[in-house]
Design a protein around this motif. Structure first.
Motif, PDB file in Angstrom:
ATOM      1  N   GLU A  73       0.855  -1.052  -0.392  1.00  0.00           N
ATOM      2  CA  GLU A  73      -0.007   0.144   0.080  1.00  0.00           C
ATOM      3  C   GLU A  73       1.338   1.462   0.038  1.00  0.00           C
ATOM      4  OE1 GLU A  73      -3.561   2.373   2.309  1.00  0.00           O
ATOM      5  OE2 GLU A  73      -3.444  -0.564   2.395  1.00  0.00           O
ATOM      6  N   TYR A  74       0.066   1.978  -1.133  1.00  0.00           N
ATOM      7  CA  TYR A  74       1.381   3.396  -0.818  1.00  0.00           C
ATOM      8  C   TYR A  74       0.396   4.383  -1.286  1.00  0.00           C
ATOM      9  CZ  TYR A  74       1.405   2.490  -6.416  1.00  0.00           C
ATOM     10  OH  TYR A  74       0.654   2.602  -7.217  1.00  0.00           O
ATOM     11  N   GLY A  75       1.087   5.865  -0.572  1.00  0.00           N
ATOM     12  CA  GLY A  75       0.681   7.159  -1.215  1.00  0.00           C
ATOM     13  C   GLY A  75       0.689   7.447  -2.753  1.00  0.00           C
ATOM     14  N   LYS A  76      -0.341   7.909  -3.573  1.00  0.00           N
ATOM     15  CA  LYS A  76       0.485   8.570  -4.774  1.00  0.00           C
ATOM     16  C   LYS A  76       0.985   9.118  -5.080  1.00  0.00           C
ATOM     17  CE  LYS A  76      -3.893   6.583  -7.374  1.00  0.00           C
ATOM     18  NZ  LYS A  76      -5.335   6.969  -7.559  1.00  0.00           N
TER      19      LYS A  76
ATOM     20  N   ILE B 250       3.099 -15.256  -6.561  1.00  0.00           N
ATOM     21  CA  ILE B 250       2.046 -15.096  -5.386  1.00  0.00           C
ATOM     22  C   ILE B 250       1.304 -14.441  -5.022  1.00  0.00           C
ATOM     23  CG2 ILE B 250       3.322 -14.090  -3.074  1.00  0.00           C
ATOM     24  CD1 ILE B 250       6.193 -15.294  -4.082  1.00  0.00           C
ATOM     25  N   ASN B 251      -0.185 -14.487  -4.248  1.00  0.00           N
ATOM     26  CA  ASN B 251      -0.664 -13.904  -3.945  1.00  0.00           C
ATOM     27  C   ASN B 251      -0.846 -12.532  -3.444  1.00  0.00           C
ATOM     28  OD1 ASN B 251      -3.063 -15.470  -4.425  1.00  0.00           O
ATOM     29  ND2 ASN B 251      -2.872 -16.846  -2.935  1.00  0.00           N
ATOM     30  N   TYR B 252      -0.942 -11.881  -3.960  1.00  0.00           N
ATOM     31  CA  TYR B 252      -1.117  -9.852  -3.311  1.00  0.00           C
ATOM     32  C   TYR B 252      -1.801  -9.155  -3.512  1.00  0.00           C
ATOM     33  CZ  TYR B 252      -0.248  -8.001  -7.771  1.00  0.00           C
ATOM     34  OH  TYR B 252      -0.058  -7.870  -9.178  1.00  0.00           O
ATOM     35  N   GLU B 253      -2.058  -8.393  -2.265  1.00  0.00           N
ATOM     36  CA  GLU B 253      -3.253  -6.899  -3.162  1.00  0.00           C
ATOM     37  C   GLU B 253      -2.124  -6.031  -2.702  1.00  0.00           C
ATOM     38  OE1 GLU B 253      -6.235  -6.174   0.354  1.00  0.00           O
ATOM     39  OE2 GLU B 253      -6.299  -8.879  -0.092  1.00  0.00           O
ATOM     40  N   LEU B 254      -2.405  -5.181  -4.016  1.00  0.00           N
ATOM     41  CA  LEU B 254      -1.506  -3.630  -4.680  1.00  0.00           C
ATOM     42  C   LEU B 254      -2.935  -2.139  -3.900  1.00  0.00           C
ATOM     43  CD1 LEU B 254       0.578  -1.657  -4.849  1.00  0.00           C
ATOM     44  CD2 LEU B 254       0.570  -2.307  -7.340  1.00  0.00           C
ATOM     45  N   ASN B 255      -2.622  -1.741  -3.291  1.00  0.00           N
ATOM     46  CA  ASN B 255      -3.667  -0.509  -2.772  1.00  0.00           C
ATOM     47  C   ASN B 255      -2.749   1.361  -2.966  1.00  0.00           C
ATOM     48  OD1 ASN B 255      -6.002   0.470  -2.413  1.00  0.00           O
ATOM     49  ND2 ASN B 255      -4.855   0.927  -0.255  1.00  0.00           N
TER      50      ASN B 255
END
Length: 72
Positions: A13-16, A39-44
């Motif tokens: 997770e990161y701020g744009k 590899i399972n991941y979530e990107l936000n």
């Protein structure tokens, strides 16, 4: 409780508009590596900088770990 606790997924997770440009770039690059290696991941990404929402732990991080921790 066993020390053999595994994650079923990774969350990035990161701020744009993070003031450290390597953080958004690194998160995007890491997501590509995770995808390539299946590899399972979530990107936000969120509108904002380096700081996260005060509610992030209760609304985002804790539910993610509850869902993705495998305890044996």
């Amino acid at each position: 409780m066993s020390k053999n606790v595994k994650l079923k997924a990774i969350k990035l997770e990161y701020g744009k508009t993070d003031m450290y440009p390597w953080i958004p770039n690194g998160c995007e690059a890491m997501a590509k590596v995770l995808k390539k290696n299946k590899i399972n991941y979530e990107l936000n990404s969120f509108d904002g900088g380096h700081e996260i929402s005060p509610n992030a732990a209760s609304e985002d991080f804790i539910p993610f770990f509850v869902k993705n921790l495998v305890v044996k």
